[in-house]
Design a protein around this motif. Structure first.
Motif, PDB file in Angstrom:
ATOM      1  N   GLN A 219       0.828  -1.210   0.000  1.00  0.00           N
ATOM      2  CA  GLN A 219       0.000   0.000   0.000  1.00  0.00           C
ATOM      3  C   GLN A 219       0.862   1.259   0.000  1.00  0.00           C
ATOM      4  O   GLN A 219       0.566   2.238  -0.709  1.00  0.00           O
ATOM      5  N   VAL A 220       1.935   1.256   0.774  1.00  0.00           N
ATOM      6  CA  VAL A 220       2.832   2.407   0.815  1.00  0.00           C
ATOM      7  C   VAL A 220       3.454   2.632  -0.558  1.00  0.00           C
ATOM      8  O   VAL A 220       3.543   3.772  -1.043  1.00  0.00           O
ATOM      9  N   ASP A 221       3.891   1.557  -1.206  1.00  0.00           N
ATOM     10  CA  ASP A 221       4.503   1.691  -2.538  1.00  0.00           C
ATOM     11  C   ASP A 221       3.490   2.151  -3.583  1.00  0.00           C
ATOM     12  O   ASP A 221       3.819   2.936  -4.475  1.00  0.00           O
ATOM     13  N   ASP A 222       2.247   1.672  -3.454  1.00  0.00           N
ATOM     14  CA  ASP A 222       1.215   2.007  -4.443  1.00  0.00           C
ATOM     15  C   ASP A 222       0.541   3.343  -4.161  1.00  0.00           C
ATOM     16  O   ASP A 222      -0.078   3.939  -5.056  1.00  0.00           O
ATOM     17  N   GLY A 223       0.614   3.810  -2.914  1.00  0.00           N
ATOM     18  CA  GLY A 223      -0.065   5.055  -2.553  1.00  0.00           C
ATOM     19  C   GLY A 223      -1.567   4.906  -2.456  1.00  0.00           C
ATOM     20  O   GLY A 223      -2.305   5.885  -2.557  1.00  0.00           O
ATOM     21  N   PRO A 277      -2.096   2.521   6.915  1.00  0.00           N
ATOM     22  CA  PRO A 277      -0.882   2.901   6.162  1.00  0.00           C
ATOM     23  C   PRO A 277      -0.926   4.309   5.592  1.00  0.00           C
ATOM     24  O   PRO A 277       0.116   4.847   5.207  1.00  0.00           O
ATOM     25  N   ALA A 278      -2.095   4.950   5.541  1.00  0.00           N
ATOM     26  CA  ALA A 278      -2.183   6.327   5.050  1.00  0.00           C
ATOM     27  C   ALA A 278      -1.350   7.283   5.896  1.00  0.00           C
ATOM     28  O   ALA A 278      -0.976   8.367   5.432  1.00  0.00           O
ATOM     29  N   LEU A 279      -1.024   6.894   7.122  1.00  0.00           N
ATOM     30  CA  LEU A 279      -0.213   7.765   7.975  1.00  0.00           C
ATOM     31  C   LEU A 279       1.196   7.965   7.428  1.00  0.00           C
ATOM     32  O   LEU A 279       1.904   8.877   7.850  1.00  0.00           O
ATOM     33  N   VAL A 280       1.620   7.134   6.470  1.00  0.00           N
ATOM     34  CA  VAL A 280       2.936   7.323   5.881  1.00  0.00           C
ATOM     35  C   VAL A 280       3.046   8.715   5.260  1.00  0.00           C
ATOM     36  O   VAL A 280       4.129   9.303   5.209  1.00  0.00           O
TER      37      VAL A 280
END
Length: 286
Positions: A219-223, A277-280
């Motif tokens: 998810q972090v890599d894909d945004g 994971p949006a907190l990244v």
């Protein structure tokens, strides 16, 4: 008889001594140097050669492993020519200083590998000690068998600063886990539960979170942050409960308030219904 590649270890703190000991046990002629010479006594008794100066130690072996307190100390011990020497710097520091040091070593005729030790000294010399390296792949391959005596090697890429960058990420991960456990132990302790009794539940929670990481990484890599294990809003409600109970128990609320503040910002910026994971996006900001 020691028939392996001769090595030098500069710096004999707990970790440096462990590195030198691992080379000795593996049969490598090992030269050591430390500002306080008494720290070399046990290694010398085990077969190491004590050099009188860093320059003498560097001259004694083609592979020079440096493990000192910081990059200023590295600069102090790496004075003079480095022709024909491979410097493996296992000192903690920033990526920018690692890159600058690599350029300096190259300018003075040597080759450079950066490294980060992800292990305690007692594990060095076993497969449990993971050591991440960065720098030219060809250089790592040429000396991998010797460096493999220290633990399980992992080459991260040709950028000499990559090992330091990974170390930064690993350190903040470690502190996050440890602070979380200690804060949890404070909550349980205020309720009369010992940290030892809390440990089985804590371990289960850590294992559960570890299982989420592959999905989080994607998810972090894909945004894109689907709410697989709950929305940010759901987490916010739980965070409020932790703060309320901490206040009731009369213990510190700084950590849960910080966590909640980050989640509130994410929600305000349109991620209330997103996964955690949006907190990244908050950590990516200046």
């Amino acid at each position: 008889m020691r028939t392996g590649t001769p090595v030098t270890v500069l710096g004999l703190g707990l970790m440096g001594s462990a590195l030198a000991g691992a080379f000795l046990r593996a049969g490598h002629p090992t030269t050591v140097w430390n500002r306080t010479t008494a720290k070399a006594d046990d290694l010398v008794a085990g077969g190491a050669t004590l050099a009188e100066s860093p320059a003498d130690a560097i001259a004694a072996a083609p592979l020079v492993v440096v493990c000192v307190s910081d990059y200023d100390a590295v600069a102090d011990v790496l004075k003079g020519p480095l022709h024909g020497r491979v410097v493996v710097n296992l000192t903690s520091g920033t990526p920018s200083r690692a890159r600058a040091l690599a350029e300096e070593v190259t300018r003075r005729g040597g080759d450079y590998l950066g490294g980060g030790i992800m292990a305690v000294p007692e594990a060095v010399g076993t497969a449990d000690a993971v050591i991440a390296y960065s720098g030219p792949r060809s250089l790592y391959d040429a000396h991998g068998s010797t460096l493999g005596k220290l633990g399980t090697g992992l080459h991260l890429g040709d950028d000499p600063g990559l090992s330091a960058t990974h170390e930064m990420g690993t350190l903040i991960l470690m502190w996050g886990m440890l602070d979380g456990f200690l804060n949890g132990a404070a909550i349980l302790g205020a309720a009369g539960v010992s940290a030892t009794a809390y440990l089985p539940i804590a371990r289960t929670a850590i294992d559960t979170v570890a299982g989420w990481l592959p999905g989080y990484a994607r998810q972090v890599d894909d945004g894109v942050y689907p709410p697989d294990d709950g929305t940010v809003d759901t987490h916010l409600a739980a965070m409020a409960h932790v703060i309320e109970e901490s206040e009731t128990l009369g213990i510190n609320t700084e950590l849960p308030r910080l966590v909640k503040a980050l989640a509130e910002r994410a929600a305000t910026e349109g991620h209330a219904a997103s996964g955690y994971p949006a907190l990244v996006e908050q950590f990516r900001k200046p």
